[in-house]
Structures are given as C-alpha cells and as structure tokens.
Enzyme design. Structure first.
Site, mmCIF file in Angstrom:
data_model
loop_
_atom_site.group_PDB
_atom_site.id
_atom_site.type_symbol
_atom_site.label_atom_id
_atom_site.label_comp_id
_atom_site.label_asym_id
_atom_site.label_seq_id
_atom_site.Cartn_x
_atom_site.Cartn_y
_atom_site.Cartn_z
ATOM 1 N N HIS A 125 3.072 -6.757 -5.907
ATOM 2 C CA HIS A 125 1.866 -7.468 -6.320
ATOM 3 C C HIS A 125 1.182 -8.139 -5.137
ATOM 4 O O HIS A 125 -0.044 -8.110 -5.013
ATOM 5 C CB HIS A 125 2.265 -8.503 -7.372
ATOM 6 C CG HIS A 125 1.123 -9.219 -8.003
ATOM 7 N ND1 HIS A 125 0.385 -8.669 -9.018
ATOM 8 C CD2 HIS A 125 0.585 -10.431 -7.754
ATOM 9 C CE1 HIS A 125 -0.554 -9.528 -9.377
ATOM 10 N NE2 HIS A 125 -0.460 -10.602 -8.634
ATOM 11 N N HIS B 187 -4.524 -8.598 -14.981
ATOM 12 C CA HIS B 187 -3.510 -9.503 -15.527
ATOM 13 C C HIS B 187 -2.824 -8.780 -16.684
ATOM 14 O O HIS B 187 -2.690 -9.306 -17.779
ATOM 15 C CB HIS B 187 -4.125 -10.838 -15.943
ATOM 16 C CG HIS B 187 -3.392 -12.013 -15.387
ATOM 17 N ND1 HIS B 187 -3.151 -13.154 -16.084
ATOM 18 C CD2 HIS B 187 -2.810 -12.199 -14.174
ATOM 19 C CE1 HIS B 187 -2.474 -14.003 -15.323
ATOM 20 N NE2 HIS B 187 -2.254 -13.447 -14.171
#
Lengths: 751, 203
Positions: free
Chosen positions: A58, A107
């Site tokens: 990430h 998200h």
C-alpha cells in the site's frame, strides 16, 4: 509490543537474535533481512513497525513502482504541470494564476469490512492529501463498484458505503459532483470504493512534503492518536481476504470525525495564508511512521521525535502502536521556531490540538525516543524511498485467447421493433444503467455554491472564479469488462471515456489521475493485466497529451484465488474557460436537431447488452481511436464556446439506446429519430469516440461546418419534441414510462 | 446577501458580539459536527448569548437548514426538526409555496407564490404537537410549505415557520442555492435576502 516493554536501540544491538514478528507484520524473510542489512543490526520493535508499514504494498508500491515509471517516461510534453507524480497529488496550472490539484484513491478493503466508516474515512483521507498540497478542497467524486445488485451482501455494503460518503462529505461541506456506480459479481467480496478530491490554490501557495531547516519544529495537529486501524490500511490492504489464520490481519477500520476534518481544513488554510508552514504532510496509512519518514526523506534532513509527546486517546499505547496508528484527521507540519507561537494561536482558534513532537536536525537520521530511551534510529530514506522493488513475473493467462474467441456477434439479437423496445427497457432498468438518484440524492452537490454541473450530467463542473467564470470539469470512468477482455485497450477505453465525458461539458481535458484496482500481484496473470493496463494508460495519455499527475494502486482485490476484473479507474480533469457556456447532458428544449457524432461499428464485446441480455463476456472490446477522441473533444469545446449546442452526451455503456433514453429522461422531453442502418447495431453497439448532441435551433449550418472542419462524422438522427422516444418504423416509449423504468430499480433493491 | 446588494459580515461562533449588524442569517452546515441532536450544542455558542435577546428585540434573523434547527433549539421558533421520514440524507430540488409575506424575509414574494429551491438535509422533518401546529396555521406563522409531494414527512408539509412578530424565520430548504440559474435550480431564492434588506432600510 506492549507499552511496558521498551525495545530500545541498545537492546537491539545487545540481543541480535531475538525473534521478531516480522511475518505477522507482513514482511517477508528477505525483506526482514534487508532491514537488518540497512541498519547493521536487528530493528527495534518500533523500527520494525516503521519498515513493515512503509514497505507494505500500500505504501511502497513495491510491485507496481517499476511499471508506473512509464507515466513519467512517456509523459506528453506539457507546461501545465506544477507538481507531478510522487507528491501527495499532482498540481495542474489552469491559467489566471489558479492551479488545481486532484487525486483518486481507493478505500476498498476497509469498505468491505465496515462499509460506513470505511467509505467515510476514504473521503477524509483523500481530502487531506489535497489539503497537504496547499489547496482548498472544493469537491469530491466517488467511483463505486459492488457485487451483483441483487446479491444479499450488496444490500449490506452499498447502503453503508453511500451513507458513509454522505455522512463525511456532507458534513465536511464538500459537494459531491459525480462518479460512477457499477455492479458485477466479480466485486462481490471486493467492492471498489474509489474517492477523488479536487482542490484549488494560487500558484504561489503550493506546498511540498519536505522537512527542511535544522532547528525547525515538527508539529502534530488534529485528533489525538488512538488504537484505530493499527496495521489497518497498510497491512489490511496488502493481504487478500479469505483463507484461514488471517483473523489477526483484520483489525478494526478507523472511525471518521468529519467535523474535526473541517476544522483541520480551515485551520491549515489559515496557517498557509499566514506563511507559517515550511513543510506539511497528511497522516493517512501508516500514520506518524509515514509522515515523519516522508517529511525527513523529502527534506534530505534528519528529525528527532519524542513519541512521549504525541497526544494519546489511549494511554496504554506503546511506541510501535503510536507509529502505526491510523487515527484520522491528523496532519504534521514543519514550522520555524519564530512562527510557532502564531501557529499555536491559529490552531487554538480552530479548537485544533497541536503539539510539538520533535525538530528537524542535520544528522540525516530519524531518531525517536520513548520514556528517555532511543527506540528508533534509522536513515529516513531507507524506509521512505529504498524499500524493496519487485519485478513480479507476469504472464498472459492461457484463457485469454479463448475469451477473445468467444465473439458476442454469435449471440441471438432482438429483431423487430417490439424486441428492440424490450431490449432497450431491459438495459435502462438494469442497475448498471438505471437512474442513480437513490445514491446521488444522499450527497450534497450544491454546497459551496459553485457547482455548475453534477450527476446525472456527463462530468462534474465547478466554477473556480466568480469574476471570470473559469471552471474545471471532472469525470471518472472504468470498465472492468473491457479490461478483462483486453487490459491494454480496456484501460485506454476508460481513459477515452473520462476524457470524452469532460469534453462533453465543453471543457478542454488537461490531466489524468488513476486508481488501479487489481487482484494479487503475486499472481502472474494479474500482473500481466496490471502491466498491460499501465502500458495502455501511459501510451493513451501520451497520445491525448494529458499527463498522469498521480494516482493510487490497489492490489489484492481478490477473494481466495479469484481476482476482480482488472479495473483501472481513470479520472480526467479539464479546464472550462467560461462555465456559462457549459453543455448539460440533456436539454428540455423541443425542436432541436439530434445528431450522432462519430462512427458506429458492430462492437458488442464487453457491452452492456451482452452482459444484461445474455450474461455474456467475450470477444474484443471496442476499437480504440484516440485521434478520433481528440477530434471529438476539440469539436465539442469549440461548439460549446460558439454556443452552437444545447446539450452533449457521451455514448458509453449501452450505446445509443441508453444515451437516447437518458437524454429523454434527464431532459424530460421526447424525440423522434430515424436509424440510418442496422437498428440493432446503431442502438446497442458500444463503439468509442461517439456522442449524442442537440444542436441549438438556427445553428445547424454552423455546427455542420464545425463537424466537417474537425473531421468528425455527424449523422442527423432526428429532433427533440413530443412526449415519447420514437424510433421511426420500430417502436416508441413514452418518456414517463422510460423515467419510471429507470427510477424504479435502485429503490426496489435498496429500499 | 452580497448578490441581493447587502454587505456580508462573518460572525464567529466563539465571539459574543453581533458587531452591530442589521440582520443575521444562520446558515446551513453541521454545527460542531451535529453528532448530538442538530443544533443542540450550537444553541449554547457564545454568539447566541447576544443573538437570542437581539432576535427577541426585533432583529431580523433567518435560519436556513441547520440554522433553522438552531433557532428551534434556542426556542426562538416553535417545533423541532427530526430525522427524515426516509431516514436518509436528501438532496432534492423542491417547489415550496410562500405562505406568509408578512415577515422581514418574505415581503418580496406574493402570498401563495411557488418557488424552486434545493432541499438538502438529513434531519429536515418538521414536527410539533397538534396544538402548536393548529396555532401556527391559525396565526399565519407557517412561512412555507412543500408544494409537491412531502419530501421528508414534515408535519402538514411545513418547510419553514416564522415567529409571531415576523422578524425571525426558519426555512429547511436553501434559498442561497437559488440565486443564479448557473449554480442552482433557479434564482427564486434571492427574494429572501432582498426582503431583509428592504426591512432593514425601512426599519
């Protein structure tokens, strides 16, 4: 990693063989050894926390980084970019001293675990990215993808996601001006929640994430730090769901406080205006660990931080947890000592807690203390920039040829007028093409008073300057079906559609952001999809002259061994010289000529018709013709500026059939059209580079000349008027029936 | 206010002073986050300690959306605003009819005039006990009603109310988003602000 046990730098040197939970934190054995090599000793627990989050997929882009370089290598020559890739968000010059910054971010994983808070904090995170560039956030868009619309779990996830976006964005006072909503069973266990934010600044106000000037103070401000999402985004987003024994990797999702974010926004803008900020970084994934390492690495300096000074919501937190916490609504600034008093006064005015937690040093080391002992002592660039970079194996999956050979041209097609009518109604009442009001009605699209166009128009359009009517248009698009058939072409089609949507308002497309949603990079087939998509986007942006200014990669969108369709979502930003000449997607005016621009071929691969009518996915996606897209965009901008058109609507999912239905339903006007050719192909093919336009009465000649000059084929279909969509010789549908069919779907599914 | 020809002066929540302004608009938003009942905390903001007596003394005050909620919480207006009937936030263009023009905020309209404005709220459902509702209708204190279908379940379609004197008004939809057809559904909302400027000039 409890608060009572301190693992200090001295301990680490003294106990080189102490076992550490690197695997639980997501590091591989090789990565752990690399940390030891960099430090010349084992890391302390706190250091291990920093490396584990900073080197997560990430944060580090370790599987994608070498491919993303193409966005810079193939960047078109442009003078509009003030800051590009690598900063929190790209910054684009839109003229008259104004610049805009925009970025889209995923998200996805948190929104599946906890839809409401996951989606809410997704909005909060992207807004802080924009704020950290020195800009005032002015609008958001959301690109949402869920499992089958009628699947029970979609009934859990979708309403929660929409309510979360509504809760956070509305309270924050940001208009939601567009986005997407799509459904496919491939997203059942991996919904895609991508949020885009755009902000405005004057050229001089650009801020960069860098800690410079030894002796300057490091200030943490905003919410207190709690045990929210420890290892959340960073670890959570880096491991796919499914399988056993991963319970420990599913920590709680962060909880958002939009009012605190609102205070933080206004506070930061006042701090910027007062010239009190040397460098700034938002706290997102990996919290204090990320902000300190990136600020120090960005400034090429060192930093000394006292973790004891971090204000806590939970006093039991230890150094590693403080570093990894993803508590929302926090920022970190570098401030000159002389400005500190004023900085604190402004924070107090906005009821924002601010604490000096350290200072910039010239040592080139990031040093942190806890209870009087040193617990971190690392070169910051080693965590921020020198993470592992993988060249993951990529191979074209063996099934790809079989998929391409499964041509939808062989599917049974509707024949006569009655069948075509039924096919059209089936498409427009499918969740994919239905009216999205159930969702968009939950978002405030008007707040701030500068929204010129929002859903259901092709792109969102904002006025930036009331004096000159300068504006920006934004659209996001993606098409997982096209990308599954051909990720290179599919990504270019997503880019082309967003570009066309922006152009349909009369704006000139300028720059691109992207959110690359894929399965596991450890699967060579997924990696092939990813490399093809990146190559397609980089080549497409070069051809269109629109640079990629930034974006986000979301891997591990898969359940067990089943990845989602490759779903790059592309955001395009355009500039509108005069928003008063904007083109809506439909006009209620009767008596206007309706024209189809572009060339229609029999292209059904990945089409909405094949998907809805037959549950079929196969063949080739529509041909990409970026030169035709450019010509069309140029024509629409010129025609808007010349006030030749009443409306323009891009053709995409569902082709002309859906576009005509949307035109009639949005404009609440009928039309009569004649289809010059095979009606099925004209209605349902999804050939790219096309738009439906309504010409202002008496401007027909001028517009025809403009089409000819631009080299855009234009076909007169008919004209607007009456109460029904009439397709000569085939069928007619009352606008009221069309409207009802489009409106009924989402409320029937979601209440 | 600026578009209507006035000068807007920002008032700070923590500053217990009205700085000599001639009228106050309490705008929409989410005061203090509205994590408690909407407006329940804002009613105690320092600036309200000046505003409440000034409103009782005749200062023209308009509360829009959250501002309406605050005025109800402060007991400057009767009734209360609760969760929409559909239990979701609602952003919708609505028609409202102006029921009374005998106020500082609606004198520019004609009685019964229908205007197009935006409603955008999660807690916009007007409620009051039966006696209050009957009294409001009887005394002409219903400022505006929803002209089409009732969007949020408000009692007798009430979109806004006024106090007995007519200087204080609350409205759930947003007239400030209807001042220009470029950025709103109409320019019908300007009348509220023009009315107040008239009232101030006449006063």
């Amino acid at each position: 990693m409890s608060a009572t046990r301190q693992d200090t730098v001295a301990d680490a040197a003294a106990t080189p063989d102490r076992p550490q939970p690197y695997a639980e934190l997501g590091l591989t054995g090789e990565e752990y050894d690399r940390v030891i090599g960099l430090l010349g000793r084992r890391p302390t627990d706190a250091e291990l926390a920093i490396y584990s989050v900073m080197w997560s997929e990430h944060c580090s882009y370790k599987s994608s980084r070498r491919h993303l370089r193409q966005f810079a290598e193939k960047a078109p020559r442009t003078d509009v970019l003030l800051a590009g890739m690598g900063q929190n968000a790209g910054v684009v010059d839109i003229g008259q001293g104004f610049a805009v910054t925009f970025k889209i971010e995923s998200h996805n994983h948190p929104s599946y675990v906890e839809p409401f808070q996951g989606a809410a904090t997704g909005v909060g995170g992207i807004v802080r990215d924009i704020l950290a560039m020195g800009a005032r956030p002015v609008a958001v868009l959301d690109a949402l993808r869920f499992g089958a619309a009628d699947a029970p779990d979609t009934g859990r996830v979708l309403p929660g996601v929409v309510a979360g976006i509504s809760f956070y964005g509305n309270c924050l006072g940001l208009p939601n001006i567009g986005g997407e909503l799509a459904f496919d069973p491939c997203y059942a266990g991996n919904p895609l929640v991508n949020a885009l934010c755009v902000g405005v600044l004057r050229h001089a106000d650009l801020k960069l994430a860098a800690a410079t000037g030894p002796g300057n103070k490091v200030v943490l401000f905003g919410s207190r730090t709690g045990p929210d999402g420890i290892g959340g985004a960073s670890v959570l987003a880096s491991a796919s769901f499914g399988g056993s024994g991963e319970g420990a990797k599913r920590p709680s999702v962060q909880v958002g406080d939009p009012f605190m974010e609102k205070l933080l926004v206004e506070c930061c803008l006042e701090l910027y205006a007062a010239g009190l900020v040397v460098g700034i970084q938002d706290l997102g994934a990996a919290g204090v660990a990320c902000a300190t390492t990136e600020l120090a690495a960005g400034g090429g300096t060192g930093m000394r931080v006292s973790l004891d000074a971090v204000p806590l919501r939970d006093a039991s937190l230890g150094p590693a947890e403080i570093l990894m916490s993803e508590s929302q609504e926090r920022m970190m600034a570098v401030v000159e000592p002389g400005g500190l008093r004023r900085f604190m006064q402004i924070c107090a005015k906005w009821d924002v807690q601010a604490t000096v937690i350290g200072e910039v040093t010239g040592t080139g080391r990031l040093e942190m203390s806890w209870h009087g002992a040193r617990v971190v002592d690392i070169p910051p660039a080693s965590a921020a920039d020198d993470g592992p970079v993988y060249d993951r194996p990529a191979s074209r999956p063996p099934g790809q040829d079989r998929l391409a050979a499964d041509d939808p041209a062989a599917l049974p097609r509707p024949g006569g007028g009655a069948e075509l009518r039924a096919a059209l109604l089936q498409l427009v009442s499918s969740a994919d093409a239905a009216d999205k009001t159930w969702v968009t009605e939950q978002y405030d699209s008007y707040v701030r008073g500068d929204t010129v166009l929002a859903s259901p128009h092709d792109a969102g359009l904002l006025r930036i300057d009331e004096a000159t009517n300068l504006g920006v248009a934004l659209a996001t698009d993606g098409n997982g079906r096209f990308c599954q058939l051909d990720p290179y072409a599919g990504t270019q089609l997503a880019l082309a559609e967003a570009y066309r949507n922006v152009a349909a308002t009369g704006a000139r497309p300028l720059a691109v952001t992207n959110c690359l949603n894929f399965g596991s990079p450890e699967d060579p087939a997924v990696m092939w999809q990813f490399t093809e998509a990146v190559r397609g986007l980089a080549d497409g942006c070069l051809a269109l002259g629109t640079p990629v200014t930034g974006g986000n990669v979301s891997f591990y969108n898969q359940t067990g061994g089943s990845p989602i369709y490759p779903t790059p979502v592309v955001g395009v930003l355009g500039v509108h010289a005069d928003v008063r000449s904007r083109l809506p997607s439909a006009s209620g005016v009767a008596g206007a000529s309706l024209l189809l621009l572009g060339t229609t071929r029999l292209e059904l691969g990945g089409s909405l018709w094949a998907h809805i009518a037959h549950g079929h996915l196969g063949g080739r996606p529509p041909a990409v013709d970026l030169a035709a897209e450019q010509a069309l965009a140029g024509l629409l901008a010129a025609a808007a500026a010349g006030r030749l058109l009443l409306a323009a609507h891009d053709l995409s999912d569902g082709g002309l059939a859906v576009a005509l239905a949307e035109y009639c339903a949005v404009g609440q006007v009928g039309c009569r059209v004649e289809l010059p050719g095979d009606p099925f192909t004209l209605l349902f093919s999804e050939s790219a580079a096309r738009a439906l336009v309504a010409v202002r009465p008496a401007s027909e000649g001028a517009f025809a000349a403009a089409c000819a000059a631009a080299g855009v084929p234009a076909t007169v279909l008919g004209s607007t008027g009456g109460t029904a969509l009439r397709v000569s010789g085939l069928f007619e549908i009352e606008v009221a029936e069309l409207t009802a069919a489009r409106l009924a779907t989402l409320p029937a599914l979601f209440g | 206010m600026r578009r209507a020809g006035g000068t807007a002066v920002p008032l700070w929540h923590g500053d217990a002073s009205l700085h000599g302004v001639d009228a106050v608009v309490l705008p929409g938003g989410f005061s203090y986050g509205d994590y408690l009942r909407c407006g329940a905390i804002a009613r105690f903001a320092p600036v309200m300690t000046e505003l409440i007596p000034a409103a009782r003394a005749g200062l023209p005050v308009l509360g829009i959306c959250n501002g309406f909620q605050i005025l109800c919480e402060a007991h400057l207006l009767p009734g209360a605003l609760t969760r929409n009937e559909g239990r979701r936030f609602l952003n919708r263009v609505v028609q409202i009819s102006i029921e009374t023009v005998d106020t500082a905020w609606t004198s520019e309209y004609s009685a019964g005039q229908q205007i197009t404005v935006v409603l955008k709220s999660g807690e916009g459902r007007y409620v009051a006990d039966q006696r209050t509702l009957a009294g409001l209708t009887a005394s002409g204190q219903v400022l505006a009603r929803y002209a089409g279908p009732n969007p949020n379940g408000s009692a007798v379609g009430i979109a806004g109310v006024r106090n007995a004197v007519g200087n204080v008004a609350g409205l759930m939809p947003h007239p400030e988003h209807a001042i220009d057809a470029l950025t709103g559904p109409s320019a019908d909302g300007l009348g509220f602000f023009a009315s107040a400027l008239h009232a101030v000039a006449a006063g």
